[in-house]
Write an enzyme that holds these catalytic residues in place. Structure first.
Site, PDB file in Angstrom:
ATOM      1  N   GLN A   1      52.188  67.507  28.187  1.00  9.41           N
ATOM      2  CA  GLN A   1      50.988  66.858  28.704  1.00  9.41           C
ATOM      3  C   GLN A   1      50.536  67.510  30.006  1.00  9.41           C
ATOM      4  O   GLN A   1      51.316  68.157  30.700  1.00  9.41           O
ATOM      5  CB  GLN A   1      51.249  65.364  28.906  1.00  9.41           C
ATOM      6  CG  GLN A   1      51.464  64.618  27.599  1.00  9.41           C
ATOM      7  CD  GLN A   1      51.732  63.138  27.827  1.00  9.41           C
ATOM      8  OE1 GLN A   1      52.676  62.761  28.520  1.00  9.41           O
ATOM      9  NE2 GLN A   1      50.900  62.292  27.242  1.00  9.41           N
TER      10      GLN A   1
ATOM     11  N   VAL B   1      53.196  62.545  34.042  1.00  6.89           N
ATOM     12  CA  VAL B   1      52.894  62.455  32.616  1.00  6.89           C
ATOM     13  C   VAL B   1      54.219  62.303  31.888  1.00  6.89           C
ATOM     14  O   VAL B   1      55.286  62.556  32.458  1.00  6.89           O
ATOM     15  CB  VAL B   1      52.120  63.694  32.100  1.00  6.89           C
ATOM     16  CG1 VAL B   1      50.696  63.710  32.625  1.00  6.89           C
ATOM     17  CG2 VAL B   1      52.851  64.984  32.470  1.00  6.89           C
ATOM     18  N   SER B   2      54.163  61.891  30.632  1.00  2.00           N
ATOM     19  CA  SER B   2      55.385  61.509  29.928  1.00  2.00           C
ATOM     20  C   SER B   2      56.173  62.661  29.329  1.00  2.00           C
ATOM     21  O   SER B   2      57.338  62.501  28.989  1.00  2.00           O
ATOM     22  CB  SER B   2      55.053  60.498  28.824  1.00  2.00           C
ATOM     23  OG  SER B   2      54.531  59.317  29.395  1.00  2.00           O
ATOM     24  N   SER B   3      55.550  63.831  29.176  1.00  2.00           N
ATOM     25  CA  SER B   3      56.268  64.943  28.564  1.00  2.00           C
ATOM     26  C   SER B   3      55.754  66.266  29.108  1.00  2.00           C
ATOM     27  O   SER B   3      54.668  66.341  29.686  1.00  2.00           O
ATOM     28  CB  SER B   3      56.094  64.909  27.041  1.00  2.00           C
ATOM     29  OG  SER B   3      54.756  65.207  26.683  1.00  2.00           O
TER      30      SER B   3
END
Length: 213
Positions: A22, A17-19
């Protein structure tokens, strides 16, 4: 890769996931259907490039080997860049590692012994499609950037220092382009930020493209 190799090889999963805010739960639930929990590697980082600790560990000397299988939920878990995805697919193919993409049923097929060429055919089609999309995206980005630069120049805006004024640029750029050093290392040597480094790389590549036209 033969069926025998696949049976002897190990199965790994990769989720991203990007961060940090998340949640990986949905991807992990899907991967557990195919991969032991201890063989699932995760990253909580942007997919703008491939410099992620979990993913790089998978590709390292203690990670994936010939005959292994890597499961991912979708291709964009590898990267947001079509060019990077294409390069990774080619790397997996060259290393004899089977990539299974849960959202792409054609990559999940099992083939009889002696018909492994079908898997290579599917991978080659994906590579060609991604290469075409990546080139279209590059052209669109270059056109928009050029339009933006031209508009800014008309407004009298001056841009940052040219890359040729950055000490040792040619040498560092060459090492980076040959994958001898990472972007972070290159930026550190040049004493600029990684964002500035990528901007200078873009200028270099755009100039190279223009000279070939």
């Amino acid at each position: 890769m033969t069926q025998g190799e696949k049976k002897q090889g190990r199965s790994f999963g990769y989720a991203r996931v990007s961060s940090t805010g998340q949640n990986l739960d949905r991807q992990l639930a899907e991967l557990r259907k195919y991969v032991p929990e201890e063989n699932i590697v995760t990253d909580k980082m942007s997919g703008k490039d491939l410099e992620r600790p979990g993913y790089q560990a998978l590709k390292g000397s203690l990670g994936l080997r010939r005959g292994d299988t890597l499961y991912i939920k979708s291709l964009d878990r590898l990267s947001r860049s079509k060019a990077d995805i294409k390069a990774e697919l080619e790397w997996f193919q060259k290393q004899g590692i089977r990539l299974m993409v849960l959202d792409l049923p054609t990559t999940m097929i099992e083939v009889p012994e002696g018909q492994e060429w079908i898997i290579d055919m599917v991978t080659n089609i994906l590579v060609e499609v991604l290469a075409s999309i990546a080139e279209q995206e590059r052209q669109t980005i270059r056109r928009r950037q050029r339009e933006g630069i031209d508009a800014a120049k008309k407004r009298g805006k001056k841009f940052g220092r040219p890359r040729k004024e950055v000490k040792d640029w040619d040498n560092v750029y060459y090492q980076w382009s040959q994958k001898k050093i990472t972007a972070q290392k290159a930026a550190s040597i040049l004493k600029i930020s990684r964002t500035q480094f990528y901007k200078l790389v873009q200028e270099e590549q755009e100039e190279g493209s223009d000279s070939k036209r």
